[in-house]
Design an enzyme around this catalytic site. Structure first.
Site, PDB file in Angstrom:
ATOM      1  N   CYS A 155     -57.491 -12.078-119.008  1.00 35.95           N
ATOM      2  CA  CYS A 155     -56.631 -10.927-118.693  1.00 35.95           C
ATOM      3  C   CYS A 155     -55.503 -10.748-119.698  1.00 35.95           C
ATOM      4  CB  CYS A 155     -56.016 -11.092-117.303  1.00 35.95           C
ATOM      5  SG  CYS A 155     -57.216 -11.091-115.975  1.00 35.95           S
ATOM      6  N   LYS A 165     -50.626  -5.603-125.192  1.00 37.10           N
ATOM      7  CA  LYS A 165     -51.529  -4.597-124.644  1.00 37.10           C
ATOM      8  C   LYS A 165     -51.741  -3.447-125.630  1.00 37.10           C
ATOM      9  CE  LYS A 165     -52.556  -6.302-120.593  1.00 37.10           C
ATOM     10  NZ  LYS A 165     -53.947  -6.655-120.263  1.00 37.10           N
ATOM     11  N   GLU A 183     -65.046 -11.151-112.334  1.00 40.05           N
ATOM     12  CA  GLU A 183     -64.777 -12.503-112.841  1.00 40.05           C
ATOM     13  C   GLU A 183     -65.207 -13.567-111.840  1.00 40.05           C
ATOM     14  OE1 GLU A 183     -61.294 -13.467-115.736  1.00 40.05           O
ATOM     15  OE2 GLU A 183     -60.566 -13.803-113.707  1.00 40.05           O
ATOM     16  N   GLU A 213     -54.417  -4.762-127.802  1.00 33.04           N
ATOM     17  CA  GLU A 213     -55.665  -4.805-127.044  1.00 33.04           C
ATOM     18  C   GLU A 213     -56.292  -3.419-126.931  1.00 33.04           C
ATOM     19  OE1 GLU A 213     -57.063  -6.775-122.857  1.00 33.04           O
ATOM     20  OE2 GLU A 213     -55.410  -5.341-122.755  1.00 33.04           O
ATOM     21  N   GLU A 219     -63.771  -2.895-129.957  1.00 38.08           N
ATOM     22  CA  GLU A 219     -64.806  -3.097-128.936  1.00 38.08           C
ATOM     23  C   GLU A 219     -64.424  -2.465-127.592  1.00 38.08           C
ATOM     24  OE1 GLU A 219     -62.479  -7.079-129.226  1.00 38.08           O
ATOM     25  OE2 GLU A 219     -63.143  -5.443-130.536  1.00 38.08           O
ATOM     26  N   GLU A 250     -68.866 -13.850-112.056  1.00 40.41           N
ATOM     27  CA  GLU A 250     -69.213 -14.557-113.291  1.00 40.41           C
ATOM     28  C   GLU A 250     -69.030 -16.063-113.136  1.00 40.41           C
ATOM     29  OE1 GLU A 250     -67.990 -14.548-118.069  1.00 40.41           O
ATOM     30  OE2 GLU A 250     -66.819 -13.391-116.621  1.00 40.41           O
TER      31      GLU A 250
END
Length: 594
Positions: free
Chosen positions: A308, A367, A282, A370, A375, A285
């Site tokens: 996150c 989570k 990150e 997630e 993906e 990035e």
């Protein structure tokens, strides 16, 4: 000077400010008044009436949680009239409450059950519901709703509307027909719900709970063909002790490692390792976006926003889909870790990834959602098979008869078991930002951040929104374009505060370059999968435990973690490499509000 008024409660006198509620005054004097609809985090409601008290000069009993003190008062909290009224209210609630306590996940931690015992309710004068009237809503990947156990306190509604700014739940109809519903009574899985689970943490009964996956995990542990890997996030280690009678803020990191091995997990690793990896990806990035913007004059989505928190990501997908390009493409530490286990680690131990199950201990019910996102399988296998909350794992440990507090300490396994203090503080609001600043500043200048003992104090604390600035001087040759520049950052926790941040971004008012947003109050340590109860003092105690542990670690910067350096040398090449993008980065989905 504030206008002070004399108050006498049960013969005990004190002075309080004008407008103080009777409940607040009683608590100041250490006098117990029971509550159900009241919660420290939420706005006043006065619905349940359990907190009724007798006030001299008033014809009727008053709700202590919502009655303001505007004149000198004499109050009595447990007269015969008060006790009978409270007991009648409890018995009426129980008459409308379907289910048996011993099969409820809130058994022995249910506020309704506790009050029934406190007021000696040993029979059901008004009868008892014998058959369920509602079908359990199991449509969500994270949350289960059982409206047969709902007492209509509306804590979930106030949490979702006022505290989180989502509004997935509402009280429909009136009087005896009142129900807590989603929009048009759609299944929760189809509603605009971000899966944060804050409603669970504030529900006084078992009407809301996480989707429990512990049976599937037990099945894998008992399967000799499966290698079961556990990763533990930073926040639960400062909270899970509460499930075993320890005070909030008691960190049991290394005792928990021992317990997990005794439960049957083959490897126990540290999610802090993946948090360090997140900072490397990150941070790179962010610097790449800044270079593209300043040097190459390319159109770049700034400010960049952290990714996150899966609750925050889903909130953005629903409410600010046009700003998804602003989100970092990095997966969360949980997902990065799972991806590495199914690739890098599988290669190291020479095991087919299909025979490895990755389980994560997380403070967050989002989570679960997630880990099920389609993906999240760039390796060809699901990154994380199951995410367990602090509550679920505590129950698994209790099932084995393990007394965690009596255990010896043990370390995490290698090679993915070393995390820095920077990774650890991911658990608190502002922690991701502080970890990023520790690394990015040193990459740019070659010097440590100009804060005593690496503690970036301006980004810490429980204020809903925080802002900070840091200037770059004496930059390295590769970063001369940042010489004299000031990095402006913002931090928000709770999606109601995220809305304030995003509205400023959308209006062009914001001048920030980097923003950290966490869906839950206090950050992950206030997650929807954490031990119940929760309030700001509990969250502060958990945060203190995390920061104290960070201050005593030898490695406190993500880029200084030797196991991270080894990972790049052996497998990923460098941050934001082609392989890193494939395994550690992701995409998002425009969802909208309907």
């Amino acid at each position: 000077m504030p206008n002070m008024l004399a108050v006498c409660i049960n013969g005990k006198e004190c002075e309080v400010e004008f407008g103080t509620t009777i409940l607040e005054a009683a608590r100041k004097m250490n006098i117990h008044i029971p509550t159900l609809c009241y919660h420290d985090d939420l706005c006043l409601s006065g619905i349940c009436r359990i907190c009724l008290v007798e006030v001299d000069g008033e014809k009727t009993l008053q709700a202590a949680c919502s009655a303001p003190i505007t004149r000198p008062l004499h109050i009595r909290t447990h007269t015969e009239k008060v006790r009978k009224a409270r007991r009648n209210i409890l018995e009426l609630m129980l008459s409308n409450h379907y289910g048996e306590c011993y099969t409820c996940f809130r058994n022995q931690n249910c506020e309704l059950q506790k009050l029934a015992k406190e007021y000696g309710v040993d029979s059901l004068r008004f009868g008892h519901v014998e058959l369920p009237r509602h079908t359990k809503d199991t449509s969500s990947r994270s949350i289960i709703r059982d409206m047969d156990k709902c007492i209509l306190c509306r804590r979930c509604v106030r949490t979702c509307h006022d505290f989180q700014g989502v509004g997935a739940l509402e009280a429909a109809f009136r009087g005896i027909d009142t129900e807590i519903q989603t929009f048009l009574d759609h299944p929760l899985g189809d509603a605009v719900c971000i899966n944060c689970g804050q409603c669970i943490n504030r529900c006084p009964t078992g009407a809301l709970r996480e989707r429990d996956r512990s049976d599937e995990v037990w099945n894998a542990i008992d399967d000799p063909q499966k290698i079961v890997v556990m990763q533990t996030a930073p926040a639960p280690r400062a909270s899970i002790g509460e499930e075993f009678g320890l005070p909030p803020g008691t960190s049991i990191t290394r005792k928990l490692n021992t317990a997990l091995k005794m439960v049957g997990f083959d490897y126990v690793f540290d999610t802090n390792f993946a948090a360090d990896l997140t900072i490397m990806e990150e941070g790179t990035e962010l610097l790449t976006r800044l270079k593209d913007f300043i040097v190459d004059k390319k159109p770049v989505s700034l400010p960049m926003i952290t990714s996150c928190s899966p609750g925050w990501v889903k909130y953005c997908e629903h409410y600010y889909p046009d700003y998804l390009p602003h989100l970092s493409t990095c997966k969360s530490p949980q997902q990065m870790f799972g991806s590495l286990i199914k690739t890098y680690f599988a290669q190291k131990i020479k095991v087919d990834p299909k025979n490895i199950m990755v389980v994560s201990l997380m403070p967050c019910v989002a989570k679960k959602y997630e880990s099920d996102r389609p993906e999240m399988s760039a390796s060809g296998f699901k990154d994380v098979d199951y995410a367990l909350t602090s509550r679920e794992l505590a129950q698994m440990i209790k099932e084995t008869g393990i007394r965690v507090t009596d255990l010896e300490d043990s370390d995490f396994d290698s090679p993915l078991g070393l995390g820095s203090g920077a990774g650890l503080i991911f658990g608190a609001t502002g922690g991701v930002m502080e970890a990023a600043i520790r690394t990015v500043y040193e990459i740019i200048t070659g010097e440590e951040v100009p804060f005593e003992n690496l503690n970036v104090i301006p980004v810490r604390g429980m204020d809903g929104i925080k802002e900070a600035e840091i200037s770059f001087q004496k930059t390295k040759e590769d970063w001369k374009f940042l010489e004299g520049k000031t990095l402006r950052v913002a931090i928000a926790h709770g999606t109601a505060n995220a809305k304030k941040i995003m509205d400023k971004v959308a209006s062009g008012e914001a001048q920030w370059h980097f923003i950290e947003i966490m869906a839950c109050p206090g950050g992950c340590l206030g997650g929807g999968g954490q031990p119940i109860p929760t309030n700001e003092n509990i969250r502060k105690a958990r945060a203190k435990a995390i920061y104290d542990e960070d201050s005593h670690l030898n490695i406190r910067k993500s880029h200084s973690n030797p196991q991270i350096q080894m990972l790049y040398n052996e497998f990923l090449d460098h941050p934001n490499s082609k392989k890193a993008h494939k395994l550690l980065h992701t995409t998002y989905t425009r969802r909208g509000k309907i």
